[in-house]
Design a protein around this motif. Structure first.
Motif, PDB file in Angstrom:
ATOM      1  N   UNK A   1       0.814  -1.216   0.000  1.00  0.00           N
ATOM      2  CA  UNK A   1       0.000   0.000   0.000  1.00  0.00           C
ATOM      3  C   UNK A   1       0.848   1.266   0.000  1.00  0.00           C
ATOM      4  N   UNK A   2       1.953   1.271   0.761  1.00  0.00           N
ATOM      5  CA  UNK A   2       2.739   2.497   0.938  1.00  0.00           C
ATOM      6  C   UNK A   2       3.746   2.722  -0.187  1.00  0.00           C
TER       7      UNK A   2
ATOM      8  N   UNK B   1      -5.647  -0.168  -1.244  1.00  0.00           N
ATOM      9  CA  UNK B   1      -5.534  -1.409  -2.017  1.00  0.00           C
ATOM     10  C   UNK B   1      -6.558  -2.422  -1.519  1.00  0.00           C
ATOM     11  N   UNK B   2      -7.205  -3.121  -2.450  1.00  0.00           N
ATOM     12  CA  UNK B   2      -8.113  -4.219  -2.111  1.00  0.00           C
ATOM     13  C   UNK B   2      -7.479  -5.524  -2.587  1.00  0.00           C
ATOM     14  N   UNK B   3      -7.232  -6.427  -1.648  1.00  0.00           N
ATOM     15  CA  UNK B   3      -6.725  -7.765  -1.973  1.00  0.00           C
ATOM     16  C   UNK B   3      -7.863  -8.757  -1.784  1.00  0.00           C
ATOM     17  N   UNK B   4      -8.133  -9.594  -2.791  1.00  0.00           N
ATOM     18  CA  UNK B   4      -9.249 -10.542  -2.709  1.00  0.00           C
ATOM     19  C   UNK B   4      -8.793 -11.943  -3.098  1.00  0.00           C
TER      20      UNK B   4
ATOM     21  N   UNK C   1      -9.274  -4.448   2.721  1.00  0.00           N
ATOM     22  CA  UNK C   1      -8.904  -3.126   2.226  1.00  0.00           C
ATOM     23  C   UNK C   1      -7.749  -2.617   3.078  1.00  0.00           C
ATOM     24  N   UNK C   2      -6.641  -2.317   2.414  1.00  0.00           N
ATOM     25  CA  UNK C   2      -5.423  -1.865   3.094  1.00  0.00           C
ATOM     26  C   UNK C   2      -5.162  -0.418   2.692  1.00  0.00           C
ATOM     27  N   UNK C   3      -4.947   0.433   3.689  1.00  0.00           N
ATOM     28  CA  UNK C   3      -4.658   1.844   3.423  1.00  0.00           C
ATOM     29  C   UNK C   3      -3.245   2.162   3.902  1.00  0.00           C
ATOM     30  N   UNK C   4      -2.580   3.134   3.278  1.00  0.00           N
ATOM     31  CA  UNK C   4      -1.209   3.474   3.671  1.00  0.00           C
ATOM     32  C   UNK C   4      -1.100   3.848   5.143  1.00  0.00           C
TER      33      UNK C   4
ATOM     34  N   UNK D   1      -8.022  -1.942   7.142  1.00  0.00           N
ATOM     35  CA  UNK D   1      -9.016  -1.079   7.773  1.00  0.00           C
ATOM     36  C   UNK D   1     -10.425  -1.639   7.612  1.00  0.00           C
ATOM     37  N   UNK D   2     -10.597  -2.548   6.636  1.00  0.00           N
ATOM     38  CA  UNK D   2     -11.903  -3.169   6.401  1.00  0.00           C
ATOM     39  C   UNK D   2     -11.702  -4.548   5.796  1.00  0.00           C
TER      40      UNK D   2
END
Length: 605
Positions: A485-486, A493-496, A521-524, A529-530
């Motif tokens: 993400x960073x 970023x969404x990883x599925x 859901x990954x945020x920097x 975060x979700x």
């Protein structure tokens, strides 16, 4: 035109708060003109003293004599002024006892010093403070000049003559209330305090500017959550806090029981037929300490008896640890012969750690639903990263697949970040001055850019380019998530399509039988975060997963009932609320973004 509209808006008179006679400070110092359009207004304001300064006001020691007034004189007055004898006879005859007006002495004023106090108060409605000026003639200044005092005052808004941080100030004419502080024992008397220090005072720390900003942001996000889902046709559902359904290790759950409240003090002991539980964590820590001591004794070679005794203690600790590990593997809490027939619910009950299962039942009747409330997990991880009580947003959509729910989650986070920028700009600016200055850019990146989307397998391929310590089936570490993400995508970023072993039993099995329709859901700088998934609607596949994981089927029979009667494809996601607040505030410790943190060994207030 916009500037003209702002000016017209700011020219409106200030209004008192609907439920009291005071004026909220935000309606004064939070205006675009910082209150300049309110000069001359009489208001009542209240707040807590954040800063004070006392100055001596110079006063004149003597007033000049009055200028004599020239007036017309009569003929008799002229004769008496020229002939002294006549003046004496007139005085004796009239019995005059008064002196002439022009013979009055100068008026002397007592030379007493007068002081003024400049107070800066805040009522929690905004970041900015209002400067309040109190004259010593209004009240003894020592009553209002202690940091932390609460004051309710009435006065007139005036323009500050000297240039500085404040444009207007309140000239106090009446003191309506003062709430005194014990200065010696008040823990927030200093102007700059660290979050670590004030964490010991959860009942007072919200009086600091930083924590107050976090609380206002938390409030705004809560309202924004409800607004987003209400505007998009979702229904709010109150899910239970107490549940009899468990899908996790019993060690991570909080039991709800009243066995301890029985009149017999030994009721709980009688209910527990097994031996008293000893913490494995304590035993493992003791083994480390004993091993360290044995190494020290071996190096010194001075006390063989102590070495032998320590070796025996270590052996016993290993044996006891082995027994407890075997016990935990072979039996659950229910198998420890706890007699719940005398308990309140007559069966094991827990504080809920996940509301999504109950929410699914409503999604299969109302189509689109959400809930927002506390969940509880007895985690033994570091307190700065995990809370025993935290808040979770849970969302469920019927007639939806994985792609639909990913779109909904992305739109939700974008909307929340937009509301923070719009409604909490002052708080965000203040926090950026105290914390990481670039976190405002991270908030904007969520709102302004589409999220990157990749599969779990594709994420591993990216990671293999920088490290060889990754393999399919492993859980992505915090470092892996941070790199993706960073550094690699530099945006959310969404990883599925995760391996089924990494996700809960209810995630829908994909056609390859190895992966499930789930996502993170990954945020920097904040990590996951979700999370969400498409739920398994096929009862045979769901039943198979329950058997594979050894979950208590009888407790999940009601959940299987949803698939027996009118099943439908549905999907949902959750947002970890405290993680979201950490992301939008830049705060690193999760204990600092919740009003009353509960962690292992700490449940103050």
């Amino acid at each position: 035109m916009e500037a003209q509209n702002i000016a017209q808006k700011d020219n409106k008179p200030v209004k008192s708060f609907k439920y009291s006679n005071r004026v909220v400070l935000k309606s004064i110092v939070g205006r675009a003109d910082c209150g300049l359009g309110l000069v001359g207004e009489r208001v009542v304001v209240g707040g807590w003293v954040k800063w004070c300064n006392v100055k001596t006001k110079p006063v004149a020691s003597k007033q000049p004599a009055a200028v004599p007034v020239v007036k017309d004189v009569t003929c008799s007055e002229l004769l008496m002024s020229k002939i002294p004898l006549l003046r004496c006879i007139a005085k004796a005859f009239a019995g005059a006892t008064e002196t002439l007006a022009d013979e009055k002495p100068d008026v002397v004023v007592a030379n007493t010093a007068s002081s003024i106090a400049q107070l800066r108060i805040n009522d929690g409605s905004c970041v900015a403070k209002l400067q309040v000026v109190v004259d010593s003639s209004v009240c003894p200044l020592e009553q209002v000049t202690t940091i932390g005092n609460s004051v309710l005052v009435e006065g007139v808004i005036e323009k500050v003559e000297a240039r500085g941080n404040y444009i207007v100030e309140l000239k106090v004419e009446k003191i309506l209330h003062v709430g005194l502080v014990d200065h010696e024992n008040y823990p927030l008397s200093k102007t700059r305090l660290s979050l670590d220090m004030i964490r010991a005072y959860p009942h007072l720390r919200q009086r600091t500017t930083m924590v107050a900003s976090v609380v206002r942001i938390r409030s705004t996000l809560t309202c924004a959550i409800h607004m987003f889902f209400q505007q998009n046709g979702f229904h709010f559902v109150h899910t239970p806090i107490i549940t009899t359904t468990t899908t996790e290790d019993h060690k991570k759950k909080f039991y709800v029981t009243n066995l301890f409240s029985k009149s017999d003090d030994n009721a709980m002991k009688n209910a527990m037929k097994g031996p008293e539980e000893i913490s494995l964590e304590v035993l493992r820590a003791a083994i480390k300490d004993k091993s360290r001591r044995i190494d020290d004794l071996k190096r010194t070679d001075s006390n063989k008896e102590a070495l032998i005794a320590s070796l025996n203690d270590l052996k016993m600790a290993y044996e006891l640890t082995s027994q407890l590990e075997n016990q935990e593997k072979s039996e659950s809490m229910n198998a420890r012969k706890v007699d719940f027939s005398e308990d309140f619910f007559c069966c094991p009950a827990y504080l809920t750690s996940y509301a999504g299962l109950h929410l699914e039942s409503h999604a299969c009747a109302l189509s689109c639903v959400y809930t927002f409330g506390p969940i509880f997990q007895a985690e033994y991880s570091k307190p700065m990263t995990h809370l025993a009580e935290m808040w979770m947003l849970e969302v469920e959509l019927a007639f939806a697949m994985l792609e639909d729910v990913m779109n909904c989650a992305e739109d939700c986070l974008k909307s929340l970040c937009l509301s923070i920028q719009k409604d909490c700009s002052d708080d965000i600016k203040f926090l950026s001055s105290r914390k990481h200055k670039r976190f405002i850019d991270r908030i904007k990146s969520v709102e302004s850019h589409p999220f990157a989307r990749i599969s779990y397998t594709e994420a591993l391929e990216v990671l293999k380019k920088v490290t060889d310590k990754v393999e399919w089936g492993m859980d992505l570490s915090t470092e892996h998530q941070s790199y993706l993400a960073d550094e690699y995508f530099k945006r959310p970023l969404i990883i599925n399509e995760y391996p089924k072993e990494l996700k809960p039993f209810y995630a829908r099995i994909r056609d390859d039988r190895r992966t499930v329709s789930a996502f993170d859901i990954i945020v920097p700088k904040a990590g996951v975060i979700a999370s969400g998934s498409q739920k398994e609607e096929r009862i045979d596949m769901l039943d198979l997963r329950i058997q594979e994981l050894g979950l208590p089927r009888e407790q999940l029979d009601w959940y299987l009932d949803i698939r027996r009667h009118g099943t439908v494809e549905h999907a949902g996601f959750n947002v970890k609320f405290e993680k979201l607040i950490m992301f939008v505030t830049g705060i690193d410790d999760i204990r600092d973004v919740i009003p009353f943190p509960r962690t292992r060994g700490d449940a103050r207030c």
